[in-house]
Design an enzyme around this catalytic site. Structure first.
Site, short mmCIF file in Angstrom:
data_model
loop_
_atom_site.label_atom_id
_atom_site.label_comp_id
_atom_site.label_asym_id
_atom_site.label_seq_id
_atom_site.Cartn_x
_atom_site.Cartn_y
_atom_site.Cartn_z
N ARG A 65 -10.28 39.68 -45.56
CA ARG A 65 -9.86 40.73 -44.62
C ARG A 65 -11.03 41.68 -44.36
O ARG A 65 -11.07 42.80 -44.88
CB ARG A 65 -8.63 41.45 -45.15
CG ARG A 65 -7.42 40.53 -45.26
CD ARG A 65 -6.20 41.25 -45.79
NE ARG A 65 -5.66 42.22 -44.86
CZ ARG A 65 -4.84 41.93 -43.86
NH1 ARG A 65 -4.47 40.67 -43.65
NH2 ARG A 65 -4.39 42.87 -43.07
N GLN A 89 -11.78 39.30 -38.02
CA GLN A 89 -10.56 39.67 -37.33
C GLN A 89 -10.17 38.69 -36.23
O GLN A 89 -8.99 38.41 -36.01
CB GLN A 89 -10.70 41.08 -36.75
CG GLN A 89 -10.64 42.17 -37.81
CD GLN A 89 -10.75 43.56 -37.22
OE1 GLN A 89 -11.03 43.72 -36.04
NE2 GLN A 89 -10.53 44.57 -38.03
N ASP A 136 -8.12 35.86 -37.73
CA ASP A 136 -7.04 36.26 -38.63
C ASP A 136 -5.69 35.75 -38.14
O ASP A 136 -4.96 36.44 -37.42
CB ASP A 136 -7.03 37.78 -38.76
CG ASP A 136 -6.08 38.27 -39.85
OD1 ASP A 136 -5.32 37.44 -40.39
OD2 ASP A 136 -6.09 39.48 -40.15
N SER A 157 -2.42 37.73 -39.15
CA SER A 157 -2.11 38.90 -38.33
C SER A 157 -1.57 38.50 -36.96
O SER A 157 -0.60 39.09 -36.47
CB SER A 157 -3.36 39.78 -38.16
OG SER A 157 -3.72 40.39 -39.38
N TYR A 213 -3.23 44.68 -48.75
CA TYR A 213 -1.85 44.28 -48.99
C TYR A 213 -1.24 45.20 -50.06
O TYR A 213 -1.93 45.83 -50.85
CB TYR A 213 -1.77 42.84 -49.48
CG TYR A 213 -2.18 41.82 -48.45
CD1 TYR A 213 -1.35 41.51 -47.39
CD2 TYR A 213 -3.40 41.15 -48.55
CE1 TYR A 213 -1.71 40.56 -46.44
CE2 TYR A 213 -3.77 40.19 -47.60
CZ TYR A 213 -2.92 39.91 -46.56
OH TYR A 213 -3.28 38.98 -45.63
#
Length: 379
Positions: A122, A127, A130, A133, A227
């Site tokens: 992460r 990103q 990902d 997500s 998390y």
């Protein structure tokens, strides 16, 4: 680079790893893409659409695999497909390595480098890849729609000549990507929304969407990688007691709390659901990983004391067009890194499960160490 795309065959799965627009982008880079016939059927994307994007069409999954340097998947493929991959090939997808031991060991034995996108580090540079997500965004949106559909009343406020209809009260437990999207969607539908998360940092994100943050005056539970961390039994008991009155006054409770590779935390006990008004709704997005609600079952809708409990299963697949579009963009970015990056890139290392005939991911290796090795049993 030769890239293969399978027709996903698991029950309930309607996504595809690379939709036609992603295929066109990769072919434009000089890659060769082979797609199994029917791969885009749930996206209303025909084989001709894939051909127009530059892909070749193959009849079987094994044909696709045996001609691939990279096999892009949503779920782990069947063992014969993994065994059809050339040694040294790459398998990329949501491989669920902590539960899919046979697939992991098959990839190891075949000399395949397998990459589990749910283990992606992460960090900001990752990103665009990902997938957790992107798919959580789809699931959160879907959860709010399910809640509105199952609730036997309006979500928004109505002021009419026949009287005033007050807005529904929605409580979202878990303020990660799925939770925040559920909050935003429920707000757009006109509900009065509250959100809760064990991470104190989530409060500002909840409030930025116009929702009220539920503060329980409990210690924060921030874990690695952003998390939530696993909760002790004492914390869970105090959390249940503190949440109970907020749950009881809600018309819809949407639960989204999950920790990759671990059982979902229990947020709603049977007694908490029993205290809700008849006609209320619980939408549990974590049903497949153990459930945030004690009464939820994956893929089932049940009624307990007048409260409808919806257990999510393959939720992103319920909106396959945009789920696949987002996932395809994640796959495309990852495949380009795999093609152009260094083997020791921290993104590749972080989600590489097998390589060179070994299980190379420490967490997966430890998780599977206690299970019988199918190779040693001759299976």
């Amino acid at each position: 680079m030769r890239i293969g795309v399978l027709t996903e065959i698991r029950p309930g799965e309607r996504r595809v790893a690379l939709p036609p627009e992603a295929v066109a982008s990769l072919c434009g880079d000089g890659s060769t893409v082979t797609v199994q016939t029917g791969a885009g059927r749930h996206l209303h994307a025909s084989d001709e659409d894939y051909r127009a994007a530059g892909a070749e069409i193959a009849d079987s999954a094994e044909q696709v695999a045996e001609n691939s340097d990279v096999l892009a998947v949503v779920n782990p493929p069947e063992l014969p497909v993994i065994q059809a991959l050339p040694s040294g090939a790459n398998l990329v997808g949501m491989l669920n390595p902590f539960q899919e031991a046979r697939a992991v060991r098959s990839a190891r034995d075949q000399g395949i480098s397998a990459y589990a996108l749910e283990l992606l580090p992460r960090i900001s540079r990752a990103q665009s890849m990902d997938a957790l997500s992107s798919q959580a965004l789809v699931a959160g949106y879907r959860a709010a729609l399910v809640g509105a559909d199952l609730l036997p009343r309006f979500f928004p406020l109505f002021m009419t000549a026949a009287g005033t209809i007050p807005p529904a009260r929605v409580l979202v437990l878990g303020a990660g990507v799925a939770g925040l999207q559920a909050i935003a969607t429920a707000r757009r539908l006109g509900a009065v929304v509250s959100g809760y998360d064990v991470r104190a940092a989530a409060a500002d994100e909840v409030r930025s969407l116009g929702a009220t943050f539920v503060s329980l005056d409990l210690e924060t539970q921030e874990g690695a990688g952003g998390y939530a961390k696993s909760q002790s039994a004492d914390f869970a008991e105090r959390q249940h007691a503190a949440l109970a009155p907020y749950v009881a006054e809600s018309d819809v409770v949407i639960t989204t709390a999950a920790i990759p590779g671990r059982q979902a935390p229990l947020l709603l006990t049977e007694s908490m659901v029993a205290a809700m008004r008849p006609g209320s709704v619980v939408v549990d997005l974590a049903a497949q990983s153990g459930g945030n609600c004690e009464l939820s079952k994956p893929g089932e809708t049940n009624v307990h004391g007048g409260v409808t409990v919806w257990g999510g299963a393959d939720v992103p697949s319920q909106l396959p067009v945009h789920a696949s579009k987002l996932y395809g963009a994640n796959q495309t970015a990852f495949i380009r890194l795999l093609r152009d990056g260094e083997a020791d890139d921290e993104i590749l290392v972080g989600c590489r499960v097998t390589a060179g005939g070994e299980i190379v991911h420490d967490g997966v290796r430890r998780a599977l160490a206690e299970e019988p090795d199918q190779r040693e049993q001759g299976e």
